[in-house]
Design an enzyme around this catalytic site. Structure first.
Site, PDB file in Angstrom:
ATOM      1  N   ASN A 119      -2.018   7.001  -2.358  1.00 62.18           N
ATOM      2  CA  ASN A 119      -3.203   6.748  -1.529  1.00 62.18           C
ATOM      3  C   ASN A 119      -3.978   5.535  -2.044  1.00 62.18           C
ATOM      4  O   ASN A 119      -5.204   5.530  -2.081  1.00 62.18           O
ATOM      5  CB  ASN A 119      -4.113   7.982  -1.483  1.00 62.18           C
ATOM      6  CG  ASN A 119      -5.158   7.873  -0.389  1.00 62.18           C
ATOM      7  OD1 ASN A 119      -4.920   7.265   0.647  1.00 62.18           O
ATOM      8  ND2 ASN A 119      -6.333   8.446  -0.616  1.00 62.18           N
ATOM      9  N   ASN A 120      -3.229   4.515  -2.449  1.00 62.51           N
ATOM     10  CA  ASN A 120      -3.851   3.316  -2.997  1.00 62.51           C
ATOM     11  C   ASN A 120      -2.847   2.177  -2.938  1.00 62.51           C
ATOM     12  O   ASN A 120      -1.659   2.398  -2.641  1.00 62.51           O
ATOM     13  CB  ASN A 120      -4.302   3.543  -4.443  1.00 62.51           C
ATOM     14  CG  ASN A 120      -5.540   2.749  -4.789  1.00 62.51           C
ATOM     15  OD1 ASN A 120      -5.801   1.699  -4.213  1.00 62.51           O
ATOM     16  ND2 ASN A 120      -6.318   3.232  -5.748  1.00 62.51           N
ATOM     17  N   HIS A 136       0.859  -1.183   0.000  1.00 61.87           N
ATOM     18  CA  HIS A 136       0.000   0.000   0.000  1.00 61.87           C
ATOM     19  C   HIS A 136       0.895   1.233   0.000  1.00 61.87           C
ATOM     20  O   HIS A 136       1.713   1.406   0.901  1.00 61.87           O
ATOM     21  CB  HIS A 136      -0.923   0.016   1.220  1.00 61.87           C
ATOM     22  CG  HIS A 136      -1.884   1.164   1.211  1.00 61.87           C
ATOM     23  ND1 HIS A 136      -3.150   1.079   0.648  1.00 61.87           N
ATOM     24  CD2 HIS A 136      -1.764   2.444   1.673  1.00 61.87           C
ATOM     25  CE1 HIS A 136      -3.761   2.243   0.773  1.00 61.87           C
ATOM     26  NE2 HIS A 136      -2.950   3.082   1.390  1.00 61.87           N
ATOM     27  N   CYS A 137       0.753   2.060  -1.016  1.00 57.79           N
ATOM     28  CA  CYS A 137       1.615   3.229  -1.178  1.00 57.79           C
ATOM     29  C   CYS A 137       0.879   4.476  -0.701  1.00 57.79           C
ATOM     30  O   CYS A 137      -0.154   4.842  -1.263  1.00 57.79           O
ATOM     31  CB  CYS A 137       2.023   3.391  -2.643  1.00 57.79           C
ATOM     32  SG  CYS A 137       3.087   4.839  -2.923  1.00 57.79           S
ATOM     33  N   PRO A 138       1.403   5.170   0.325  1.00 56.03           N
ATOM     34  CA  PRO A 138       0.725   6.389   0.796  1.00 56.03           C
ATOM     35  C   PRO A 138       0.805   7.538  -0.204  1.00 56.03           C
ATOM     36  O   PRO A 138      -0.025   8.451  -0.161  1.00 56.03           O
ATOM     37  CB  PRO A 138       1.470   6.726   2.092  1.00 56.03           C
ATOM     38  CG  PRO A 138       2.816   6.095   1.935  1.00 56.03           C
ATOM     39  CD  PRO A 138       2.590   4.857   1.128  1.00 56.03           C
TER      40      PRO A 138
END
Length: 352
Positions: A74-75, A69-71
């Site tokens: 945001n997905n 999950h990549c901040p």
């Protein structure tokens, strides 16, 4: 060229953000009912986890071929947006290298035009250029400072994002994700620990870097397959990876240790009241913390010197065991002592 870099970077960035990784349909089950025994069941999504899928706590869905999950987008990075996310990681450093070259040449040219060489000293006059023609855009001390700051950002982005691109390409060329690489490492540890003599072969590595590359990058931009069924190498089972996951999950239950909370813990990231060492050694991870009340029971599966990770038992394990997982300070709990195995709940007995 700068406009081209910008357009391509933003296109892939927003594609990774808005296209998304692709989610396992709610209530999904395999076509053959007997295959359910090879799969994990997700209580949140009320469906079985398809091969290569994992549940994301941030997205609150089971993600197909989840990498992480990549901040920043945001997905999650997964089946549908893995290619666009990797292209973003490639194009961003290339654009920053181009920008760095422009910044360096600009500062060099402007400084060269403002340096006066004397017999005893060298002077730099940032107020005006010493040579004609004068620059179209005024370049003073503030512009020089801004250019130097922008150069630092460009070089920092090149190094940081470039390293992420290298890591992504390593897993893509072996047709893995970051999570699957970790599962493979745990499989080797499990086999070595129990000395079973078995050999775990990662089933989705096609044996060729080019074939693995084409699993993610296609001319149409649409990845191969449907995200639920995957081609496997010769000699491997369609559910080889999920079977290994079930073995590791069972092994984690066997090795888990039961603790009882002796102090209250609010669940904050850096608790001030639990000691200086606990405060400064908080785990650097996105995994949650769990609040504890005195008397709570926790099954700890791993730990650090001053922190532990485990599952808090909210309902008796015999009733199905709804659990809340996360980190908590080690000093807030004590190990439960048992005289016999029968003192433990049935769901927590260690099996050989």
């Amino acid at each position: 060229m700068l406009l081209n870099w910008t357009v391509m970077i933003l296109y892939n960035y927003f594609s990774a953000m808005f296209v998304g990784p692709g989610y396992v349909p709610l209530g999904w089950t395999p076509e053959k009912s007997q295959d359910c025994m090879y799969l994990q069941y997700c209580k949140v999504c009320q469906s079985y986890k398809a091969p290569r899928s994992h549940h994301c706590r941030k997205c609150n869905r089971c993600v197909m071929k989840m990498d992480h999950h990549c901040p920043w987008i945001n997905n999650c990075c997964g089946y549908q947006n893995h290619a666009s996310f990797t292209l973003f990681l490639l194009l961003a450093p290339l654009g920053c290298i181009h920008a760095s070259f422009i910044f360096i040449m600009t500062m060099y040219t402007q400084l060269y035009n403002r340096i006066s060489f004397g017999w005893s000293s060298v002077k730099i006059d940032m107020s005006a250029a010493k040579r004609d023609p004068r620059p179209i855009i005024p370049f003073g001390l503030s512009a020089f400072a801004a250019s130097l700051f922008a150069l630092g950002l460009a070089l920092g982005t090149t190094i940081a994002v470039g390293m992420l691109f290298i890591l992504q390409m390593k897993v893509i060329l072996t047709n893995k994700t970051s999570i699957e690489s970790w599962i493979e490492e745990k499989a080797k540890d499990r086999i070595q620990y129990y000395q079973t003599g078995e050999t775990f072969i990662f089933p989705y590595d096609m044996g060729s870097k080019w074939k693995n590359f084409k699993q993610v990058f296609t001319w149409s931009g649409v990845p191969e397959g449907d995200g639920l069924d995957w081609p496997v190498r010769d000699g491997c089972h369609q559910y080889s990876l999920t079977i290994e996951q079930l073995k590791q999950k069972a092994d984690k239950r066997v090795r888990s240790v039961r603790y009882r909370a002796i102090e209250d813990y609010s669940g904050v990231c850096c608790p001030v009241t639990k000691g200086v060492k606990t405060f400064f050694t908080t785990p650097c991870t996105e995994e949650p913390r769990i609040a504890l009340s005195k008397g709570d029971l926790i099954l700890a599966t791993r730990g650090l010197k001053h922190w532990m990770y485990g599952e808090k038992i909210l309902i008796s394990a015999a009733d199905g065991g709804i659990r809340e997982r996360g980190w908590f300070p080690r000093k807030c709990v004590e190990k439960c002592q048992y005289d016999t195995e029968t003192d433990q709940p049935d769901g927590e007995k260690k099996s050989k």
